[in-house]
Design a protein around this motif. Structure first.
Motif, PDB file in Angstrom:
ATOM      1  N   ASP A 111      -0.745  -0.772  -9.125  1.00 22.09           N
ATOM      2  CA  ASP A 111      -0.464  -2.175  -9.432  1.00 22.09           C
ATOM      3  C   ASP A 111       0.625  -2.767  -8.539  1.00 22.09           C
ATOM      4  O   ASP A 111       0.774  -3.988  -8.468  1.00 22.09           O
ATOM      5  CB  ASP A 111      -0.034  -2.323 -10.898  1.00 22.09           C
ATOM      6  CG  ASP A 111      -1.196  -2.106 -11.856  1.00 22.09           C
ATOM      7  OD1 ASP A 111      -2.354  -2.225 -11.418  1.00 22.09           O
ATOM      8  OD2 ASP A 111      -0.943  -1.800 -13.035  1.00 22.09           O
ATOM      9  N   ARG A 112       1.405  -1.912  -7.880  1.00 20.46           N
ATOM     10  CA  ARG A 112       2.501  -2.422  -7.053  1.00 20.46           C
ATOM     11  C   ARG A 112       1.991  -3.316  -5.924  1.00 20.46           C
ATOM     12  O   ARG A 112       2.625  -4.315  -5.586  1.00 20.46           O
ATOM     13  CB  ARG A 112       3.306  -1.272  -6.463  1.00 20.46           C
ATOM     14  CG  ARG A 112       3.898  -0.345  -7.503  1.00 20.46           C
ATOM     15  CD  ARG A 112       5.370  -0.188  -7.326  1.00 20.46           C
ATOM     16  NE  ARG A 112       5.931   0.633  -8.399  1.00 20.46           N
ATOM     17  CZ  ARG A 112       7.212   0.830  -8.551  1.00 20.46           C
ATOM     18  NH1 ARG A 112       8.060   0.265  -7.735  1.00 20.46           N
ATOM     19  NH2 ARG A 112       7.674   1.585  -9.535  1.00 20.46           N
ATOM     20  N   LEU A 113       0.879  -2.954  -5.324  1.00 17.55           N
ATOM     21  CA  LEU A 113       0.319  -3.757  -4.244  1.00 17.55           C
ATOM     22  C   LEU A 113      -0.059  -5.144  -4.756  1.00 17.55           C
ATOM     23  O   LEU A 113       0.247  -6.157  -4.118  1.00 17.55           O
ATOM     24  CB  LEU A 113      -0.911  -3.056  -3.655  1.00 17.55           C
ATOM     25  CG  LEU A 113      -1.741  -3.846  -2.642  1.00 17.55           C
ATOM     26  CD1 LEU A 113      -0.893  -4.314  -1.473  1.00 17.55           C
ATOM     27  CD2 LEU A 113      -2.915  -3.004  -2.159  1.00 17.55           C
ATOM     28  N   VAL A 114      -0.707  -5.209  -5.888  1.00 13.46           N
ATOM     29  CA  VAL A 114      -1.099  -6.486  -6.479  1.00 13.46           C
ATOM     30  C   VAL A 114       0.125  -7.342  -6.776  1.00 13.46           C
ATOM     31  O   VAL A 114       0.150  -8.543  -6.477  1.00 13.46           O
ATOM     32  CB  VAL A 114      -1.922  -6.258  -7.760  1.00 13.46           C
ATOM     33  CG1 VAL A 114      -2.184  -7.584  -8.483  1.00 13.46           C
ATOM     34  CG2 VAL A 114      -3.236  -5.563  -7.428  1.00 13.46           C
ATOM     35  N   ARG A 115       1.161  -6.729  -7.334  1.00 16.83           N
ATOM     36  CA  ARG A 115       2.377  -7.483  -7.658  1.00 16.83           C
ATOM     37  C   ARG A 115       3.051  -8.025  -6.401  1.00 16.83           C
ATOM     38  O   ARG A 115       3.618  -9.126  -6.414  1.00 16.83           O
ATOM     39  CB  ARG A 115       3.342  -6.601  -8.458  1.00 16.83           C
ATOM     40  CG  ARG A 115       2.820  -6.218  -9.843  1.00 16.83           C
ATOM     41  CD  ARG A 115       3.944  -5.817 -10.790  1.00 16.83           C
ATOM     42  NE  ARG A 115       4.661  -4.649 -10.345  1.00 16.83           N
ATOM     43  CZ  ARG A 115       4.325  -3.399 -10.655  1.00 16.83           C
ATOM     44  NH1 ARG A 115       3.238  -3.166 -11.393  1.00 16.83           N
ATOM     45  NH2 ARG A 115       5.039  -2.373 -10.240  1.00 16.83           N
ATOM     46  N   GLN A 116       3.005  -7.277  -5.311  1.00 12.05           N
ATOM     47  CA  GLN A 116       3.593  -7.746  -4.061  1.00 12.05           C
ATOM     48  C   GLN A 116       2.844  -8.964  -3.516  1.00 12.05           C
ATOM     49  O   GLN A 116       3.453  -9.929  -3.040  1.00 12.05           O
ATOM     50  CB  GLN A 116       3.589  -6.613  -3.024  1.00 12.05           C
ATOM     51  CG  GLN A 116       4.553  -5.484  -3.320  1.00 12.05           C
ATOM     52  CD  GLN A 116       6.001  -5.946  -3.315  1.00 12.05           C
ATOM     53  OE1 GLN A 116       6.418  -6.706  -2.443  1.00 12.05           O
ATOM     54  NE2 GLN A 116       6.758  -5.493  -4.297  1.00 12.05           N
ATOM     55  N   VAL A 117       1.517  -8.924  -3.584  1.00  9.60           N
ATOM     56  CA  VAL A 117       0.719 -10.063  -3.115  1.00  9.60           C
ATOM     57  C   VAL A 117       1.005 -11.306  -3.965  1.00  9.60           C
ATOM     58  O   VAL A 117       1.153 -12.417  -3.442  1.00  9.60           O
ATOM     59  CB  VAL A 117      -0.788  -9.721  -3.156  1.00  9.60           C
ATOM     60  CG1 VAL A 117      -1.633 -10.958  -2.854  1.00  9.60           C
ATOM     61  CG2 VAL A 117      -1.099  -8.613  -2.147  1.00  9.60           C
ATOM     62  N   LEU A 118       1.118 -11.114  -5.265  1.00 10.14           N
ATOM     63  CA  LEU A 118       1.405 -12.252  -6.154  1.00 10.14           C
ATOM     64  C   LEU A 118       2.825 -12.766  -5.948  1.00 10.14           C
ATOM     65  O   LEU A 118       3.086 -13.977  -6.092  1.00 10.14           O
ATOM     66  CB  LEU A 118       1.181 -11.847  -7.610  1.00 10.14           C
ATOM     67  CG  LEU A 118      -0.273 -11.534  -7.982  1.00 10.14           C
ATOM     68  CD1 LEU A 118      -0.380 -11.110  -9.437  1.00 10.14           C
ATOM     69  CD2 LEU A 118      -1.180 -12.742  -7.710  1.00 10.14           C
ATOM     70  N   ILE A 137       0.843  -1.202   0.000  1.00  7.71           N
ATOM     71  CA  ILE A 137       0.000   0.000   0.000  1.00  7.71           C
ATOM     72  C   ILE A 137       0.879   1.253   0.000  1.00  7.71           C
ATOM     73  O   ILE A 137       0.649   2.200  -0.750  1.00  7.71           O
ATOM     74  CB  ILE A 137      -0.932   0.001   1.225  1.00  7.71           C
ATOM     75  CG1 ILE A 137      -1.976  -1.103   1.098  1.00  7.71           C
ATOM     76  CG2 ILE A 137      -1.622   1.359   1.375  1.00  7.71           C
ATOM     77  CD1 ILE A 137      -2.793  -1.334   2.352  1.00  7.71           C
ATOM     78  N   ILE A 138       1.893   1.242   0.870  1.00  5.46           N
ATOM     79  CA  ILE A 138       2.800   2.389   0.958  1.00  5.46           C
ATOM     80  C   ILE A 138       3.557   2.577  -0.355  1.00  5.46           C
ATOM     81  O   ILE A 138       3.658   3.689  -0.882  1.00  5.46           O
ATOM     82  CB  ILE A 138       3.795   2.195   2.119  1.00  5.46           C
ATOM     83  CG1 ILE A 138       3.036   2.228   3.454  1.00  5.46           C
ATOM     84  CG2 ILE A 138       4.875   3.282   2.104  1.00  5.46           C
ATOM     85  CD1 ILE A 138       3.874   1.795   4.634  1.00  5.46           C
ATOM     86  N   MET A 139       4.079   1.483  -0.902  1.00  3.26           N
ATOM     87  CA  MET A 139       4.824   1.552  -2.159  1.00  3.26           C
ATOM     88  C   MET A 139       3.950   2.097  -3.286  1.00  3.26           C
ATOM     89  O   MET A 139       4.366   2.962  -4.061  1.00  3.26           O
ATOM     90  CB  MET A 139       5.350   0.167  -2.523  1.00  3.26           C
ATOM     91  CG  MET A 139       6.143   0.117  -3.817  1.00  3.26           C
ATOM     92  SD  MET A 139       7.767   0.920  -3.698  1.00  3.26           S
ATOM     93  CE  MET A 139       8.618  -0.234  -2.635  1.00  3.26           C
ATOM     94  N   ALA A 140       2.703   1.588  -3.359  1.00  2.00           N
ATOM     95  CA  ALA A 140       1.795   2.028  -4.416  1.00  2.00           C
ATOM     96  C   ALA A 140       1.490   3.516  -4.294  1.00  2.00           C
ATOM     97  O   ALA A 140       1.446   4.236  -5.294  1.00  2.00           O
ATOM     98  CB  ALA A 140       0.506   1.214  -4.356  1.00  2.00           C
ATOM     99  N   LYS A 141       1.309   3.979  -3.044  1.00  3.89           N
ATOM    100  CA  LYS A 141       0.965   5.380  -2.831  1.00  3.89           C
ATOM    101  C   LYS A 141       2.145   6.292  -3.144  1.00  3.89           C
ATOM    102  O   LYS A 141       2.007   7.315  -3.817  1.00  3.89           O
ATOM    103  CB  LYS A 141       0.509   5.585  -1.384  1.00  3.89           C
ATOM    104  CG  LYS A 141      -0.121   6.938  -1.127  1.00  3.89           C
ATOM    105  CD  LYS A 141      -0.870   6.952   0.192  1.00  3.89           C
ATOM    106  CE  LYS A 141      -1.629   8.250   0.387  1.00  3.89           C
ATOM    107  NZ  LYS A 141      -2.422   8.266   1.609  1.00  3.89           N
ATOM    108  N   VAL A 142       3.333   5.933  -2.660  1.00  3.37           N
ATOM    109  CA  VAL A 142       4.520   6.766  -2.869  1.00  3.37           C
ATOM    110  C   VAL A 142       4.900   6.817  -4.343  1.00  3.37           C
ATOM    111  O   VAL A 142       5.242   7.871  -4.885  1.00  3.37           O
ATOM    112  CB  VAL A 142       5.700   6.249  -2.029  1.00  3.37           C
ATOM    113  CG1 VAL A 142       6.988   6.974  -2.398  1.00  3.37           C
ATOM    114  CG2 VAL A 142       5.419   6.440  -0.532  1.00  3.37           C
TER     115      VAL A 142
END
Length: 216
Positions: A183-190, A173-178
């Motif tokens: 899509d960064r959050l989705v990629r982290q979960v995957l 969430i933090i990475m995606a916001k900054v």
């Protein structure tokens, strides 16, 4: 829903949007009152002070998060009884849920409180800690069931792996916001999903062999 309950929920909706956008410190009671179209006495009828507002916000936020997790992984368990494949399906479904949120995930209330702990009383801080413990316990339960059926390829700390799920979601969430990239959050979960699959697949052949039950 009665008028008082509707007003309370509207206050919480406005406060949550503001807090997730700019934090508790930058969110004032005055702006919430103005946005909700109520009087100051109307606000204090529902919340004694900002700490009580924070407690209500966190309680609601955590309940929503736990409900989503239970629905997603409950659905995955219905689709497949195998604990590993069910968990992998659940993570894929979770990634899809996060990808479908309008504008990406708006933020994390738990992180917001953590970063500004000095603004809150012990009750709010304790609830924040218990929220993380609850999420970690859920993932620990899933991983324990997997480890019983699929001994890990190498020794691994299940507590740390369970906690990693929370770190991945909040960090994503933090990475995606900054970075301005939802899509960064989705990629982290995957990526977490791929890590779990690698640790508990019993052989390299199983990792590469297609499965009718697996979600690729």
């Amino acid at each position: 829903m009665r008028k008082g309950e509707t007003t309370r929920e509207r206050i919480l909706d406005i406060a949550q949007a503001s807090v997730l956008e700019k934090g508790f410190g930058a969110t004032s009671i005055e702006e919430i009152i103005a946005a909700a179209g109520i009087t100051k006495s109307g606000f204090f009828y529902h919340f004694r002070d900002k700490n009580e507002l924070a407690y209500a916000l966190l309680t609601r936020y955590v309940a929503d998060d736990m409900r989503i997790l239970d629905e997603v992984f409950g659905r995955a368990a219905e689709l497949c009884e195998d604990p590993l494949q069910s968990f992998l399906i659940g993570l894929k479904l979770l990634a899809e849920v996060l990808a479908d949120l309008p504008g990406g995930h708006p933020g994390c209330m738990i992180a917001s409180i953590c970063y500004q702990e000095r603004l809150f009383d012990r009750r709010v801080i304790e609830l924040n800690r218990k929220a993380l413990e609850s999420m970690n316990a859920r993932f620990r339960g899933y991983l324990e069931a997997i480890a019983l059926a699929y001994p890990p390829r190498e020794p691994i700390d299940l507590d740390a792996l369970a906690e990693m799920a929370s770190c991945v979601i909040d960090g994503g969430i933090i990475m995606a916001k900054v970075m301005g990239d939802s899509d960064r959050l989705v990629r982290q979960v995957l990526a977490y999903r791929a890590l779990v699959k690698r640790h508990f697949s019993q052989s390299q052949e199983e990792v590469s062999r297609p499965s009718a039950l697996a979600v690729e």
